[in-house]
Design a protein around this motif. Sequence first.
Motif, PDB file in Angstrom:
ATOM      1  N   LEU A  79       0.849  -1.177   0.000  1.00  0.00           N
ATOM      2  CA  LEU A  79       0.000   0.000   0.000  1.00  0.00           C
ATOM      3  C   LEU A  79       0.888   1.231   0.000  1.00  0.00           C
ATOM      4  CD1 LEU A  79      -3.051   0.832   0.212  1.00  0.00           C
ATOM      5  CD2 LEU A  79      -2.590   1.273   2.633  1.00  0.00           C
ATOM      6  N   THR A  80       0.660   2.129  -0.956  1.00  0.00           N
ATOM      7  CA  THR A  80       1.363   3.408  -0.989  1.00  0.00           C
ATOM      8  C   THR A  80       0.331   4.517  -0.885  1.00  0.00           C
ATOM      9  OG1 THR A  80       1.275   3.462  -3.401  1.00  0.00           O
ATOM     10  CG2 THR A  80       3.249   2.520  -2.397  1.00  0.00           C
ATOM     11  N   GLY A  81       0.700   5.588  -0.215  1.00  0.00           N
ATOM     12  CA  GLY A  81      -0.279   6.652  -0.034  1.00  0.00           C
ATOM     13  C   GLY A  81       0.339   7.975   0.311  1.00  0.00           C
ATOM     14  N   GLY A  82      -0.489   8.981   0.207  1.00  0.00           N
ATOM     15  CA  GLY A  82      -0.108  10.331   0.605  1.00  0.00           C
ATOM     16  C   GLY A  82      -1.297  11.003   1.261  1.00  0.00           C
ATOM     17  N   GLU A  83      -1.018  11.845   2.216  1.00  0.00           N
ATOM     18  CA  GLU A  83      -2.109  12.518   2.925  1.00  0.00           C
ATOM     19  C   GLU A  83      -1.741  13.963   3.191  1.00  0.00           C
ATOM     20  OE1 GLU A  83      -1.855  11.234   7.455  1.00  0.00           O
ATOM     21  OE2 GLU A  83      -1.362   9.531   6.140  1.00  0.00           O
ATOM     22  N   THR A  84      -2.741  14.817   3.077  1.00  0.00           N
ATOM     23  CA  THR A  84      -2.621  16.204   3.508  1.00  0.00           C
ATOM     24  C   THR A  84      -3.474  16.346   4.757  1.00  0.00           C
ATOM     25  OG1 THR A  84      -2.267  17.040   1.267  1.00  0.00           O
ATOM     26  CG2 THR A  84      -3.051  18.611   2.922  1.00  0.00           C
ATOM     27  N   VAL A  85      -2.847  16.758   5.835  1.00  0.00           N
ATOM     28  CA  VAL A  85      -3.527  16.842   7.124  1.00  0.00           C
ATOM     29  C   VAL A  85      -3.588  18.303   7.557  1.00  0.00           C
ATOM     30  CG1 VAL A  85      -3.546  16.066   9.516  1.00  0.00           C
ATOM     31  CG2 VAL A  85      -2.618  14.570   7.727  1.00  0.00           C
ATOM     32  N   LYS A 148       8.272  11.051   2.424  1.00  0.00           N
ATOM     33  CA  LYS A 148       8.481  12.496   2.364  1.00  0.00           C
ATOM     34  C   LYS A 148       7.532  13.186   3.332  1.00  0.00           C
ATOM     35  CE  LYS A 148       8.870  16.309  -0.998  1.00  0.00           C
ATOM     36  NZ  LYS A 148       8.661  16.696  -2.417  1.00  0.00           N
ATOM     37  N   LEU A 149       8.037  14.222   4.025  1.00  0.00           N
ATOM     38  CA  LEU A 149       7.221  14.997   4.941  1.00  0.00           C
ATOM     39  C   LEU A 149       7.520  16.472   4.738  1.00  0.00           C
ATOM     40  CD1 LEU A 149       5.321  15.352   7.402  1.00  0.00           C
ATOM     41  CD2 LEU A 149       7.330  15.035   8.870  1.00  0.00           C
ATOM     42  N   THR A 150       6.475  17.251   4.374  1.00  0.00           N
ATOM     43  CA  THR A 150       6.646  18.685   4.148  1.00  0.00           C
ATOM     44  C   THR A 150       5.487  19.438   4.780  1.00  0.00           C
ATOM     45  OG1 THR A 150       5.432  18.625   2.044  1.00  0.00           O
ATOM     46  CG2 THR A 150       7.830  18.287   1.949  1.00  0.00           C
ATOM     47  N   ASP A 151       5.692  20.743   4.972  1.00  0.00           N
ATOM     48  CA  ASP A 151       4.591  21.566   5.455  1.00  0.00           C
ATOM     49  C   ASP A 151       3.730  22.007   4.265  1.00  0.00           C
ATOM     50  OD1 ASP A 151       5.903  23.667   4.189  1.00  0.00           O
ATOM     51  OD2 ASP A 151       6.626  24.571   6.059  1.00  0.00           O
ATOM     52  N   GLY A 152       2.755  22.870   4.532  1.00  0.00           N
ATOM     53  CA  GLY A 152       1.836  23.279   3.481  1.00  0.00           C
ATOM     54  C   GLY A 152       2.497  24.040   2.356  1.00  0.00           C
ATOM     55  N   GLN A 153       3.682  24.619   2.595  1.00  0.00           N
ATOM     56  CA  GLN A 153       4.430  25.356   1.550  1.00  0.00           C
ATOM     57  C   GLN A 153       5.505  24.498   0.879  1.00  0.00           C
ATOM     58  OE1 GLN A 153       3.790  26.948   4.725  1.00  0.00           O
ATOM     59  NE2 GLN A 153       1.952  27.635   3.614  1.00  0.00           N
ATOM     60  N   GLY A 154       5.522  23.203   1.214  1.00  0.00           N
ATOM     61  CA  GLY A 154       6.477  22.310   0.572  1.00  0.00           C
ATOM     62  C   GLY A 154       7.823  22.234   1.253  1.00  0.00           C
ATOM     63  N   ARG A 155       7.979  22.877   2.415  1.00  0.00           N
ATOM     64  CA  ARG A 155       9.266  22.843   3.117  1.00  0.00           C
ATOM     65  C   ARG A 155       9.381  21.547   3.914  1.00  0.00           C
ATOM     66  NH1 ARG A 155       8.066  28.894   4.903  1.00  0.00           N
ATOM     67  NH2 ARG A 155       6.450  27.707   5.990  1.00  0.00           N
ATOM     68  N   VAL A 181      -0.839  22.755   8.453  1.00  0.00           N
ATOM     69  CA  VAL A 181      -1.051  21.846   7.327  1.00  0.00           C
ATOM     70  C   VAL A 181       0.273  21.160   7.004  1.00  0.00           C
ATOM     71  CG1 VAL A 181      -1.745  21.637   4.909  1.00  0.00           C
ATOM     72  CG2 VAL A 181      -2.888  23.313   6.415  1.00  0.00           C
ATOM     73  N   PHE A 182       0.236  19.837   6.846  1.00  0.00           N
ATOM     74  CA  PHE A 182       1.435  19.122   6.403  1.00  0.00           C
ATOM     75  C   PHE A 182       1.054  18.005   5.441  1.00  0.00           C
ATOM     76  CE2 PHE A 182       0.073  16.950  10.259  1.00  0.00           C
ATOM     77  CZ  PHE A 182       0.226  15.602   9.961  1.00  0.00           C
ATOM     78  N   ASN A 183       2.039  17.623   4.632  1.00  0.00           N
ATOM     79  CA  ASN A 183       1.866  16.577   3.622  1.00  0.00           C
ATOM     80  C   ASN A 183       2.811  15.429   3.948  1.00  0.00           C
ATOM     81  OD1 ASN A 183       0.110  18.205   1.715  1.00  0.00           O
ATOM     82  ND2 ASN A 183       1.949  19.483   1.738  1.00  0.00           N
ATOM     83  N   LEU A 184       2.287  14.221   3.895  1.00  0.00           N
ATOM     84  CA  LEU A 184       3.068  13.049   4.277  1.00  0.00           C
ATOM     85  C   LEU A 184       2.861  11.947   3.244  1.00  0.00           C
ATOM     86  CD1 LEU A 184       4.851  11.673   6.435  1.00  0.00           C
ATOM     87  CD2 LEU A 184       2.748  11.039   7.635  1.00  0.00           C
ATOM     88  N   GLN A 185       3.967  11.449   2.700  1.00  0.00           N
ATOM     89  CA  GLN A 185       3.912  10.315   1.780  1.00  0.00           C
ATOM     90  C   GLN A 185       4.557   9.114   2.459  1.00  0.00           C
ATOM     91  OE1 GLN A 185       5.487  11.242  -2.135  1.00  0.00           O
ATOM     92  NE2 GLN A 185       4.687  13.339  -2.066  1.00  0.00           N
ATOM     93  N   GLN A 217      -5.878   0.916  10.795  1.00  0.00           N
ATOM     94  CA  GLN A 217      -4.641   1.561  11.286  1.00  0.00           C
ATOM     95  C   GLN A 217      -3.650   1.674  10.134  1.00  0.00           C
ATOM     96  OE1 GLN A 217      -7.059  -0.136  13.583  1.00  0.00           O
ATOM     97  NE2 GLN A 217      -5.417  -1.639  13.661  1.00  0.00           N
ATOM     98  N   TRP A 218      -4.118   2.094   8.993  1.00  0.00           N
ATOM     99  CA  TRP A 218      -3.357   1.958   7.748  1.00  0.00           C
ATOM    100  C   TRP A 218      -2.646   3.235   7.325  1.00  0.00           C
ATOM    101  CZ3 TRP A 218      -5.199   4.811   3.446  1.00  0.00           C
ATOM    102  CH2 TRP A 218      -6.440   5.443   3.648  1.00  0.00           C
ATOM    103  N   PHE A 219      -2.868   4.338   8.023  1.00  0.00           N
ATOM    104  CA  PHE A 219      -2.228   5.598   7.636  1.00  0.00           C
ATOM    105  C   PHE A 219      -1.739   6.309   8.895  1.00  0.00           C
ATOM    106  CE2 PHE A 219      -6.592   6.425   8.604  1.00  0.00           C
ATOM    107  CZ  PHE A 219      -6.638   7.668   9.221  1.00  0.00           C
ATOM    108  N   PRO A 220      -0.688   7.093   8.822  1.00  0.00           N
ATOM    109  CA  PRO A 220      -0.257   7.874   9.986  1.00  0.00           C
ATOM    110  C   PRO A 220      -1.360   8.854  10.394  1.00  0.00           C
ATOM    111  CG  PRO A 220       1.465   7.784   8.321  1.00  0.00           C
ATOM    112  CD  PRO A 220       0.225   7.242   7.678  1.00  0.00           C
TER     113      PRO A 220
END
Length: 785
Positions: A79-85, A148-155, A181-185, A217-220
Amino acid sequence: MIRKFTLSLLFAASLSGLSAQNIRNNPGSNHGNSFEQLGTILPTPNEQRTASGAPGAKYWQQRADYNIKCTLDEKKQLLTGGETVTYFNNSPDPLDYIWLQLDENEHSNVNNANYQSSSRMPAYMELKTLDRAQGTAADNGYGIKIIKLTDGQGRVLPYTVNKTMMRIDLATPLKPGQQFVFNLQWSYKIADRLVFGGRGGYEFFPEDKNYLFTMAQWFPRLCVYSDFQGWQNHQFTGRGEFALTFGNYRVQMTVPADHIVGATGECLNYSGVLTPAQLSRYNKARTAKAPVEIVTLAEAKAAEGKQASGTKTWVFQANNVRDFAWTSSRKFVWDAMAQPIEGRNVMCMSFYGKEAYNLYSRFSTRAVAHTIKTYSDFTIPYPYPVAQSVEAANGMEYPMICFNYGRTDKDGTYSESTKNGMLGVVIHEVGHNFFPMIVNSDERQWTWMDEGLNSFVEYLTEELWDNKFPSKKGPAHTIVDYMKLPKDDLEPVMTNSENIVKFGPNAYSKPATALNILRETIMGRELFDHAFKQYARRWAFKHPTPADLFRTMEDASGEDLDWFWRGWFYSTDAVDISLDSVKLARADVDPRIPGARTVMSKVDKPAVNAFEDISKVRNREDRKISFYTDRDTAARDFYWKYDRGMIPYNDKTVKQEIPVMIEQLGEAEKARYKDKYFYELSFGNKGGLVMPIIVEFTYKDGTKEVDRIPAQIWRHNEKTVSKFYVKDKEVAGILIDPMRETADIDEANNRWGGDSKKSKLQLFKERAGIARGQSSGLNPMQATN
């Protein structure tokens, strides 16, 4: 969650956490303990949580919204995924970091919680268990891989993985009222549930070479940050379940094209993933009063054999939920029907393979509908649009979806125990929508707050499914074998999830039984049901603690229940009330009335203090102080002089006649009492747990009568009590707890067979005598005269 416990090597262990102490106010005494208040044990009320058990004026809780996209690779079990929280800080505290749960790390041999238990070499062992026992230093490849882990501006954001937890460090503190806001792959290898255990993973069917995926329990996901403990960041050991934050979810799942997906929430694109015939059946099911097959058995069997290529993306939306789970397989039959809840239809649905068809097609969706309707009646109206049951040889719950068990034999037949087990697990897991998916307690800390409360309402629901349903959790007599275990095998219900030895009885059965006893025997249904509904209403979509439940039940019922919580939830005492003796007497309506007594006595000495204290001496020496009897001589009487020796004390012995203050009964009174039977029953509390005493009298004419003595009879003596009875008929036998409703662990000492020796009880009337405060006998004034 309903668990099956099997003989194998267990590698889950204990968490150093909450240790509930039953603080005794008067240790070593026979009173002043059981009925004292819990004020020294419960947390102090505050502006977030009031003394009434309700949320306070300044109650707050965090929120986390998720936008997730993921892809299921069936061939690689990947399973591969990405989430914006989007995380909302509604607390009054600035946050320097936030914590996430990486629960899939439980399957990693390098990032698991490493809570080990004592283990031994058994006489026999299954090979898969042996392979796991060998262990290896090399990474087995399981667990979440952060890409990959970045904030809402891609940092890029710094983070730390600690076993099953992940801390994200913030560049600047997240202030109250702000959002982050953060993005996590990420990705992870999906585990075989039947080998690794746990809640999520896959099951492989060798006969048709297909998979059934239960993605749990499949995603952070965010940990809870609360007013009562800050970050709930206890490691996930595989036992204590979850503390989660409410939020809104939009989830896109790309899966093999011939898979059927069920998930938390509502699907937004059925028209793009279902055939026209399936979509038509779905629309029909939305108002159906009986299950309609959306994917038929024939279609499911055909899909098993074809295994089409390509993918489809299913899109789901779920609002105000604390978690998101889903299932995917080409094996699924899918049926649904509508259940009206306060003027709106809830879609009740089931997904199951051919292996469970003869059970699930008849019972599953009907049980889902019955469950949400019954739980709604006992708590709050079910608020979500769907409720789903998935047969996956499992027993686990998530918002709007749960995974259950119950398969038939090869020929489609099944045993009654399989049927009842299947119904029980469906009711239990669907019921978890209310506890803890809506009334959102912390399962890592207090398993009983979701499993115990849910098992209790499950029992009520099973009872309303079929009056003959063999419920295992709830009836008092079913907990007796556990309650009578040696103390070393027990711990209080108020014990952290990881530290419980007898997990099932402690976290499920005992609290369920306690609540049923509270409803049926202590409070009565009307009072209990009102208070329990109040708890559900107050804490729906919030984070309650045990104190909030205890206080609400008392606040809404007007009952002081601290003795009950203390005994059933904070102690390991058991109920063992013994009937130690029975005394029987008949009325003696013509007792011999003695004449007046003549006694020799002395008159009273002056009533002055034997020792003059320092205050009297100093008052007398202080020239500024004058006494009333010095200022007003009219207040001086015989005794003013007598106390000062101005009238001498007469120490002679004088005769005094004391009149008899009783008299014979009249004829009408004799007739009223002469045929009465008098009984004194003595009871012992051998188990330590104070409870009501339920006494059943069987009379010699065959009739019966029950007396219910409230638990408070033990408040002055917690070890022995007695009660006096006046009966019109002779008693042939006495039985304590005839309906087995108190969980008494020794019924052998609950009986009396009418073999007491009769005695006489003399009856008389009291004459009008001396009024309270009136003197009696010879007084100094008389003696002086």
